[in-house]
Design a protein around this motif. Structure first.
Motif, PDB file in Angstrom:
ATOM      1  N   ASN A   1     -14.333  32.600  13.076  1.00  0.00           N
ATOM      2  CA  ASN A   1     -15.193  31.630  13.760  1.00  0.00           C
ATOM      3  C   ASN A   1     -16.387  32.390  14.324  1.00  0.00           C
ATOM      4  N   PRO A   2     -17.567  32.317  13.685  1.00  0.00           N
ATOM      5  CA  PRO A   2     -18.716  33.141  14.086  1.00  0.00           C
ATOM      6  C   PRO A   2     -19.069  33.052  15.565  1.00  0.00           C
ATOM      7  N   GLU A   3     -18.949  31.874  16.147  1.00  0.00           N
ATOM      8  CA  GLU A   3     -19.311  31.704  17.557  1.00  0.00           C
ATOM      9  C   GLU A   3     -18.485  32.617  18.458  1.00  0.00           C
ATOM     10  N   ASN A   4     -17.264  32.946  18.034  1.00  0.00           N
ATOM     11  CA  ASN A   4     -16.379  33.768  18.867  1.00  0.00           C
ATOM     12  C   ASN A   4     -16.734  35.253  18.837  1.00  0.00           C
ATOM     13  N   PHE A   5     -17.661  35.638  17.964  1.00  0.00           N
ATOM     14  CA  PHE A   5     -18.021  37.048  17.854  1.00  0.00           C
ATOM     15  C   PHE A   5     -19.433  37.330  18.394  1.00  0.00           C
ATOM     16  N   ALA A   6     -20.120  36.290  18.833  1.00  0.00           N
ATOM     17  CA  ALA A   6     -21.468  36.446  19.368  1.00  0.00           C
ATOM     18  C   ALA A   6     -21.413  37.081  20.749  1.00  0.00           C
ATOM     19  N   ALA A   7     -22.353  37.992  21.018  1.00  0.00           N
ATOM     20  CA  ALA A   7     -22.511  38.612  22.342  1.00  0.00           C
ATOM     21  C   ALA A   7     -21.196  39.147  22.890  1.00  0.00           C
ATOM     22  N   SER A   8     -20.544  39.980  22.084  1.00  0.00           N
ATOM     23  CA  SER A   8     -19.192  40.435  22.427  1.00  0.00           C
ATOM     24  C   SER A   8     -19.132  41.874  22.912  1.00  0.00           C
ATOM     25  N   ASN A   9     -20.283  42.541  23.073  1.00  0.00           N
ATOM     26  CA  ASN A   9     -20.218  43.981  23.347  1.00  0.00           C
ATOM     27  C   ASN A   9     -19.590  44.318  24.702  1.00  0.00           C
ATOM     28  N   TRP A  10     -19.855  43.490  25.721  1.00  0.00           N
ATOM     29  CA  TRP A  10     -19.286  43.745  27.048  1.00  0.00           C
ATOM     30  C   TRP A  10     -17.758  43.630  27.043  1.00  0.00           C
ATOM     31  N   VAL A  11     -17.224  42.817  26.127  1.00  0.00           N
ATOM     32  CA  VAL A  11     -15.769  42.651  26.031  1.00  0.00           C
ATOM     33  C   VAL A  11     -15.127  43.991  25.639  1.00  0.00           C
ATOM     34  N   ALA A  12     -15.771  44.719  24.728  1.00  0.00           N
ATOM     35  CA  ALA A  12     -15.234  46.008  24.286  1.00  0.00           C
ATOM     36  C   ALA A  12     -15.117  46.969  25.465  1.00  0.00           C
ATOM     37  N   SER A  13     -16.160  47.050  26.266  1.00  0.00           N
ATOM     38  CA  SER A  13     -16.156  47.964  27.418  1.00  0.00           C
ATOM     39  C   SER A  13     -15.032  47.628  28.379  1.00  0.00           C
ATOM     40  N   CYS A  14     -14.906  46.352  28.706  1.00  0.00           N
ATOM     41  CA  CYS A  14     -13.910  45.930  29.691  1.00  0.00           C
ATOM     42  C   CYS A  14     -12.491  46.075  29.145  1.00  0.00           C
ATOM     43  N   ARG A  15     -12.287  45.728  27.875  1.00  0.00           N
ATOM     44  CA  ARG A  15     -10.944  45.889  27.293  1.00  0.00           C
ATOM     45  C   ARG A  15     -10.549  47.359  27.282  1.00  0.00           C
ATOM     46  N   PHE A  16     -11.477  48.232  26.922  1.00  0.00           N
ATOM     47  CA  PHE A  16     -11.174  49.660  26.894  1.00  0.00           C
ATOM     48  C   PHE A  16     -10.805  50.166  28.286  1.00  0.00           C
ATOM     49  N   LEU A  17     -11.565  49.783  29.303  1.00  0.00           N
ATOM     50  CA  LEU A  17     -11.260  50.227  30.662  1.00  0.00           C
ATOM     51  C   LEU A  17      -9.900  49.706  31.130  1.00  0.00           C
ATOM     52  N   LEU A  18      -9.568  48.474  30.743  1.00  0.00           N
ATOM     53  CA  LEU A  18      -8.239  47.949  31.065  1.00  0.00           C
ATOM     54  C   LEU A  18      -7.147  48.775  30.389  1.00  0.00           C
ATOM     55  N   GLU A  19      -7.385  49.165  29.143  1.00  0.00           N
ATOM     56  CA  GLU A  19      -6.394  49.971  28.427  1.00  0.00           C
ATOM     57  C   GLU A  19      -6.302  51.386  29.001  1.00  0.00           C
ATOM     58  N   GLU A  20      -7.373  51.815  29.685  1.00  0.00           N
ATOM     59  CA  GLU A  20      -7.351  53.106  30.379  1.00  0.00           C
ATOM     60  C   GLU A  20      -6.691  52.988  31.750  1.00  0.00           C
ATOM     61  N   ALA A  21      -6.153  51.797  32.033  1.00  0.00           N
ATOM     62  CA  ALA A  21      -5.381  51.523  33.257  1.00  0.00           C
ATOM     63  C   ALA A  21      -6.236  51.318  34.501  1.00  0.00           C
ATOM     64  N   TYR A  22      -7.522  51.013  34.322  1.00  0.00           N
ATOM     65  CA  TYR A  22      -8.357  50.652  35.462  1.00  0.00           C
ATOM     66  C   TYR A  22      -8.185  49.153  35.745  1.00  0.00           C
ATOM     67  N   ARG A  23      -8.170  48.799  37.016  1.00  0.00           N
ATOM     68  CA  ARG A  23      -8.004  47.409  37.435  1.00  0.00           C
ATOM     69  C   ARG A  23      -8.933  47.113  38.624  1.00  0.00           C
ATOM     70  N   ASN A  24      -9.231  45.837  38.811  1.00  0.00           N
ATOM     71  CA  ASN A  24      -9.956  45.350  39.993  1.00  0.00           C
ATOM     72  C   ASN A  24     -11.305  46.055  40.205  1.00  0.00           C
ATOM     73  N   PHE A  25     -12.237  45.743  39.316  1.00  0.00           N
ATOM     74  CA  PHE A  25     -13.575  46.324  39.408  1.00  0.00           C
ATOM     75  C   PHE A  25     -14.601  45.337  38.864  1.00  0.00           C
TER      76      PHE A  25
END
Length: 315
Positions: A99-123
């Motif tokens: 679904n193309p609409e779900n992939f638009a403007a997604s770069n910030w999601v990568a940053s936040c998902r990575f930080l969550l996987e690095e065990a950072y929370r509440n920021f």
């Protein structure tokens, strides 16, 4: 063969590898037809067969719709790399654009998902690039809106950055004179004049097609109030630049303070080429600021691309 993380923006291609990074000025609105060839060059340069890709370039007015832009970019990526993973706004890595609409403007999601996987929370995650600024609340999950339109309404996207923003957008008047709504000067002119960035950091086109020296930047800034450098004088132009800088800091500080209070967050993770501005905004807002550059080095300048590199390596 190695892997890459790539953030395909409207003005820049940001590439992260385990051996280094680069930001390539690539104005999508006039260069889109060269995208596949440029990606092939990048794949060859890094001997990469696999890439994790996020994008914001679908908004470029080369495309009649964001969906068309997403599909165009995805097609170019698939032709350039043997294996590609795209990230949707829900944080899912996928090999196909369902679904193309779900992939638009997604770069910030990568940053936040990575930080969550690095065990950072509440920021509060704040990323300022050449053109825009993301302000994303993260608790035990990503709490932001999923479209740019909604993020604009919620104050999670501010459409200004360190290089490409017209100065009249960030500063409304100077000494009682309203700034002219003409494309006379951009924020790169401001920050070269204030000394916050160097001439070589001015990586985009100049409004008048001329050079990037401090004097040329000041000449463009003087034009924003229908004047010349000789008429205003260097000191006045420097004052104008500082007022524009502090107008950006004040605006960002207000949003950071507001979002921090709403979500009960006490820490900002700051990244992007505007990291220095975010730090000053946090100081003004009375919020702790952790610089991504102190955690991940110069990858801070293109953190979504770095995040995608790590995500495709891990998954």
């Amino acid at each position: 063969m190695s892997s890459l993380g790539i953030d395909i923006g409207g003005a820049n291609l940001k590439v992260a590898s385990k051996d280094g990074w680069e930001i390539i000025y690539f104005p999508m609105w006039r260069e889109a037809e060269r995208l596949e060839g440029k990606l092939r060059e990048i794949a060859e340069k890094y001997s990469a067969s696999k890439a994790g890709v996020v994008m914001t370039a679908e908004l470029a007015d080369f495309f009649k719709s964001r969906a068309e832009g997403v599909e165009f970019i995805a097609k170019a990526c698939k032709k350039a790399f043997e294996d590609v993973r795209f990230l949707d706004v829900e944080g899912n890595l996928k090999s196909d654009i369902d679904n193309p609409e779900n992939f638009a403007a997604s770069n910030w999601v990568a940053s936040c998902r990575f930080l969550l996987e690095e065990a950072y929370r509440n920021f509060l995650f704040v990323d300022m690039g050449s053109t825009t600024t993301d302000i994303i609340p993260v608790t035990s999950k990503i709490d932001a809106a999923k479209t740019d339109f909604e993020r604009l309404k919620r104050g999670e996207l501010i459409y200004f950055g360190v290089l490409r923003t017209p100065v009249f957008y960030v500063l409304k008047e100077f000494e009682g004179a309203p700034l002219c709504p003409e494309f006379f000067a951009i924020t790169a002119d401001v920050f070269v004049t204030t000394g916050d960035i160097k001439e070589e950091d001015y990586s985009c086109d100049t409004p008048d097609g001329k050079g990037r020296s401090k004097e040329e930047c000041m000449r463009r800034l003087a034009r924003t109030v229908c004047s010349d450098l000789e008429e205003l004088g260097e000191e006045k132009v420097k004052e104008l630049a500082l007022e524009a800088k502090w107008a950006m800091i004040d605006r960002l500080s207000e949003v950071i303070e507001h979002k921090s209070k709403i979500y009960g967050l006490k820490t900002v993770f700051a990244c992007g080429i505007g990291e220095f501005l975010i730090a000053e905004a946090c100081e003004e807002a009375g919020v702790e600021c952790r610089l991504i550059s102190e955690l991940y080095g110069e990858y801070s300048k293109l953190f979504p691309a770095y995040a995608m590199l790590k995500l495709v390596e891990q998954h």
